[in-house]
Design a protein around this motif. Structure first.
Motif, short mmCIF file in Angstrom:
data_model
loop_
_atom_site.label_atom_id
_atom_site.label_comp_id
_atom_site.label_asym_id
_atom_site.label_seq_id
_atom_site.Cartn_x
_atom_site.Cartn_y
_atom_site.Cartn_z
N UNK A 43 45.96 56.84 37.82
CA UNK A 43 44.73 56.05 37.85
C UNK A 43 45.05 54.65 38.37
N UNK A 44 43.99 53.94 38.72
CA UNK A 44 44.18 52.55 39.15
C UNK A 44 44.61 51.66 38.00
N UNK A 45 44.23 51.99 36.78
CA UNK A 45 44.65 51.20 35.63
C UNK A 45 46.17 51.24 35.49
N UNK A 46 46.73 52.44 35.64
CA UNK A 46 48.18 52.61 35.57
C UNK A 46 48.85 51.85 36.72
N UNK A 47 48.33 52.01 37.92
CA UNK A 47 48.90 51.34 39.10
C UNK A 47 48.81 49.82 38.96
N UNK A 48 47.67 49.33 38.50
CA UNK A 48 47.51 47.88 38.35
C UNK A 48 48.52 47.31 37.35
N UNK A 49 48.74 48.01 36.27
CA UNK A 49 49.73 47.57 35.28
C UNK A 49 51.12 47.46 35.91
N UNK A 50 51.47 48.46 36.69
CA UNK A 50 52.79 48.47 37.35
C UNK A 50 52.91 47.34 38.37
N UNK A 51 51.86 47.17 39.18
CA UNK A 51 51.91 46.15 40.22
C UNK A 51 51.91 44.74 39.64
N UNK A 64 34.19 46.43 48.18
CA UNK A 64 34.37 47.85 48.49
C UNK A 64 35.81 48.31 48.37
N UNK A 65 36.73 47.38 48.15
CA UNK A 65 38.15 47.72 48.09
C UNK A 65 38.79 47.17 46.82
N UNK A 75 52.00 40.08 52.18
CA UNK A 75 51.50 41.44 52.02
C UNK A 75 50.19 41.50 51.24
N UNK A 76 49.35 42.42 51.66
CA UNK A 76 48.10 42.73 50.97
C UNK A 76 47.98 44.24 50.90
N UNK A 77 47.77 44.77 49.71
CA UNK A 77 47.56 46.20 49.53
C UNK A 77 46.06 46.41 49.37
N UNK A 78 45.47 47.23 50.23
CA UNK A 78 44.04 47.52 50.18
C UNK A 78 43.85 49.01 49.91
N UNK A 79 43.09 49.30 48.87
CA UNK A 79 42.87 50.68 48.44
C UNK A 79 41.39 50.95 48.30
N UNK A 80 40.95 52.21 48.48
CA UNK A 80 39.54 52.52 48.27
C UNK A 80 39.18 52.34 46.80
N UNK A 81 37.95 51.93 46.52
CA UNK A 81 37.50 51.70 45.14
C UNK A 81 37.66 52.93 44.26
N UNK A 82 37.42 54.11 44.83
CA UNK A 82 37.48 55.37 44.10
C UNK A 82 38.89 55.94 44.17
N UNK A 83 39.54 56.11 43.02
CA UNK A 83 40.91 56.62 42.98
C UNK A 83 41.02 58.00 43.62
N UNK A 85 39.77 58.96 46.25
CA UNK A 85 39.83 58.82 47.72
C UNK A 85 41.16 58.22 48.18
N UNK A 86 42.09 58.04 47.24
CA UNK A 86 43.41 57.53 47.57
C UNK A 86 44.15 58.59 48.38
N UNK A 87 44.61 58.23 49.57
CA UNK A 87 45.28 59.17 50.47
C UNK A 87 46.75 58.80 50.59
#
Length: 107
Positions: A43-51, A64-65, A75-83, A85-87
């Motif tokens: 999830x993005x919550x897990x990823x955000x904690x790590x980052x 939207x991102x 560096x800038x990491x841009x991800x879709x709002x919906x997990x 849709x993460x590719x």
């Protein structure tokens, strides 16, 4: 080298195994793994904690991102709002900007 040459939007590229990408996507996906803990990012919550533990900060300019910026780099990491849709291209972007911390694996 064998395959099919594809011309799209003014660019020519060699597709070595045409149709395999679609077939592979249907049968096998990719996951982002945090190497120090060997934890799959689910999830993005897990990823955000790590980052954020590595110095990345949320960047709120685009509604939207989901974006992260590190003050010590450009560096800038841009991800879709919906997990969902993460590719894999997003996962590899995270890996490149955090060498030896993340890895993309086949499921």
């Amino acid at each position: 080298m064998s395959g099919v040459w594809v011309f799209k939007n003014g660019v020519v590229r060699l597709v070595e195994n045409p149709g395999a990408d679609a077939l592979q996507g249907a049968t096998r996906g990719k996951v982002l793994v945090h190497l120090p803990t060997n934890q799959v990012v689910t999830s993005y919550e897990v990823l955000e904690r790590m980052l954020t533990s590595m110095g990345w900060e949320r960047y709120y300019n685009d509604p939207d991102l989901l974006q992260f910026h590190k003050r010590t780099t450009i560096h800038l990491i841009s991800l879709p709002k919906d997990f969902n849709k993460l590719k894999s291209m997003h996962m590899y972007d995270i890996v490149i900007k955090n060498r030896n911390v993340f890895e993309v694996r086949d499921t």
